[in-house]
Design an enzyme around this catalytic site. Structure first.
Site, mmCIF file in Angstrom:
data_model
loop_
_atom_site.group_PDB
_atom_site.id
_atom_site.type_symbol
_atom_site.label_atom_id
_atom_site.label_comp_id
_atom_site.label_asym_id
_atom_site.label_seq_id
_atom_site.Cartn_x
_atom_site.Cartn_y
_atom_site.Cartn_z
ATOM 1 N N LYS A 65 -8.892 -42.058 47.735
ATOM 2 C CA LYS A 65 -8.022 -41.831 46.289
ATOM 3 C C LYS A 65 -6.878 -40.802 46.211
ATOM 4 O O LYS A 65 -6.612 -40.218 45.349
ATOM 5 C CB LYS A 65 -9.212 -41.638 45.011
ATOM 6 C CG LYS A 65 -10.315 -42.746 44.952
ATOM 7 C CD LYS A 65 -9.879 -44.198 45.269
ATOM 8 C CE LYS A 65 -8.835 -44.459 43.988
ATOM 9 N NZ LYS A 65 -8.485 -45.887 44.124
ATOM 10 N N GLY A 66 -6.507 -40.518 47.439
ATOM 11 C CA GLY A 66 -5.450 -39.508 47.366
ATOM 12 C C GLY A 66 -3.934 -40.091 47.529
ATOM 13 O O GLY A 66 -3.301 -39.453 47.274
ATOM 14 N N SER A 93 -10.618 -40.375 39.580
ATOM 15 C CA SER A 93 -9.824 -41.428 40.036
ATOM 16 C C SER A 93 -11.073 -42.240 40.848
ATOM 17 O O SER A 93 -11.234 -43.606 40.817
ATOM 18 C CB SER A 93 -8.905 -41.492 40.857
ATOM 19 O OG SER A 93 -8.285 -42.709 41.531
ATOM 20 N N HIS A 146 -7.676 -44.040 33.626
ATOM 21 C CA HIS A 146 -8.911 -42.938 33.935
ATOM 22 C C HIS A 146 -9.678 -42.924 32.253
ATOM 23 O O HIS A 146 -9.041 -43.059 31.321
ATOM 24 C CB HIS A 146 -8.716 -41.636 34.249
ATOM 25 C CG HIS A 146 -8.105 -41.553 35.622
ATOM 26 N ND1 HIS A 146 -7.781 -40.506 36.314
ATOM 27 C CD2 HIS A 146 -7.939 -42.572 36.795
ATOM 28 C CE1 HIS A 146 -7.190 -40.691 37.356
ATOM 29 N NE2 HIS A 146 -7.404 -42.038 37.677
#
Length: 400
Positions: free
Chosen positions: A157-158, A246, A367
């Site tokens: 999730k980067g 995330s 989110h």
């Protein structure tokens, strides 16, 4: 008179309609025989190709023997769909929990949904045709499968998928679309199995793959070093608090029945003690994981890409990556446009296509609302680890 009569007879014989039709039929018959002969020879090779594909003989030396025949590449084996030896498309691996049963159940739920993650984004990824410029070279038998010289090792999730898709625009980069998970899940299959997953490359091209879970896998650094100490490593990092949210959002989209983010974050909400056994929290302790990698690789062999800058300035970050890989800066501002709806940069032309390309619908999820107090406690928790990470990398990512 006799001469004229002879000429007339020859003319009538040569251009008689019956003779012309017989002549054309003869030519057509010869062409038909030739095409039938060619078809028989070609079709004779098809059953073995199809059977091999569906029996899963795309592993080890068997594949090498089938594809390489007396130094010539079987073009059909490149163009026919090949079964993927791994299960997931982009799993975004979570470490198994070691604390509570609720987290064990959560990790099991994540595993259950691995196969579906990012399928829309990756549909047809492994069946792209070779680049136009390289097509003739491959059909002539050029190119070979090599172990990767560069690997995107993290983090989940980067922004690793975005980075890989952007890099694939470069003509000197050939990358696997799906995540092989060799150094964490499939290591027992051996390096030849791993090599067969790689795309063919020409002289001067770089073979790449990306599996974000490598960064948090304790055995991965030693295993990659054993393959090649010269492997270049790329880590895409992001604000660990945003990354954790995330991560949770992705899991929540697949399993709406999981506990709340707040209940998973704390061992005890009253004391504010953070539960580092939850993988969503643990992955963001970048300094801890980097320590493990520095036992096997020098810092100069690891490039850290900012996930935030990959969104705000994709060309700038891609320039750093191209420099790190020793490639000419071909990917520039002209390759990107910003999609206001998704909130992400997109490619004007993707690899192997003349159409614009954005990441799939699984990217850029909204989110859930997290209480500001929880976010602040997480920031306080990560601050010392972030400071240590800044010192280790020599770069302030501005997360505090």
């Amino acid at each position: 008179m006799e001469y004229s009569l002879v000429c007339h007879n020859l003319y009538a014989f040569s251009f008689s309609p019956v003779k012309n039709k017989l002549f054309l039929l003869g030519i057509m018959f010869l062409l038909w025989v030739y095409m039938l002969y060619s078809c028989v020879g070609y079709c004779a090779t098809m059953p073995s190709l199809v059977v091999d594909n569906y029996r899963g003989k795309e592993t080890g030396s068997v594949v090498g023997k089938r594809i390489e025949n007396n130094g010539r590449v079987d073009l059909m084996s490149r163009l026919l769909p090949r079964p993927q030896p791994w299960v997931d498309i982009e799993s975004d691996y979570d470490e198994p929990s070691v604390r509570t049963s609720s987290r064990d159940l959560l990790n099991n739920d994540i595993d259950a949904y691995r196969g579906a993650e990012d399928w829309d984004e990756m549909r047809g990824e492994g069946q792209r045709a070779p680049e136009p410029g390289a097509m003739s070279s491959f059909s002539n038998g050029s190119g070979s499968k090599k172990l990767p010289q560069a690997i995107i090792i993290g983090v989940k999730k980067g922004g690793t998928r975005a980075l890989l898709e952007f890099l694939r625009v470069h003509p000197d980069i050939r990358a696997v679309g799906a995540e092989p998970h060799f150094f964490d899940r499939n290591y027992e299959n051996g390096l030849e199995w791993y090599r067969e997953l790689m795309p063919k490359t020409l002289e001067g091209q770089i073979t790449m793959e990306k599996t974000p879970s490598y960064f948090v896998t304790r055995e991965a650094p030693a295993r990659i070093s054993a393959m090649s100490r010269d492997t270049k490593l790329i880590v895409v990092v992001r604000d660990p608090v945003t990354r954790a949210i995330s991560d949770y959002t992705q899991t929540l989209s697949k399993n709406p029945d999981i506990p709340t983010f707040e209940s998973l974050t704390f061992k005890n909400r009253t004391t504010g003690l953070i539960d580092t056994s939850w993988s969503a929290i643990q992955i963001g302790i970048y300094a801890k994981h980097l320590d493990n990698w520095l036992q096997y690789f020098p810092m100069g062999q690891i490039l850290f890409v900012s996930g935030e800058r990959l969104i705000s300035d994709p060309a700038g970050e891609l320039g750093r990556v191209q420099d790190f890989l020793g490639l000419k800066r071909i990917i520039t501002d002209k390759h990107f446009y910003f999609n206001q709806t998704k909130g992400f940069p997109c490619l004007k032309k993707a690899e192997g296509s003349s159409k614009p390309h954005c990441l799939g619908k699984t990217k850029g999820r909204t989110h859930p609302n997290i209480h500001p107090e929880v976010v602040q406690r997480l920031r306080d928790f990560y601050r010392p680890f972030n400071m240590k990470f800044y010192q280790m990398t020599g770069h302030n990512f501005g997360w505090d």
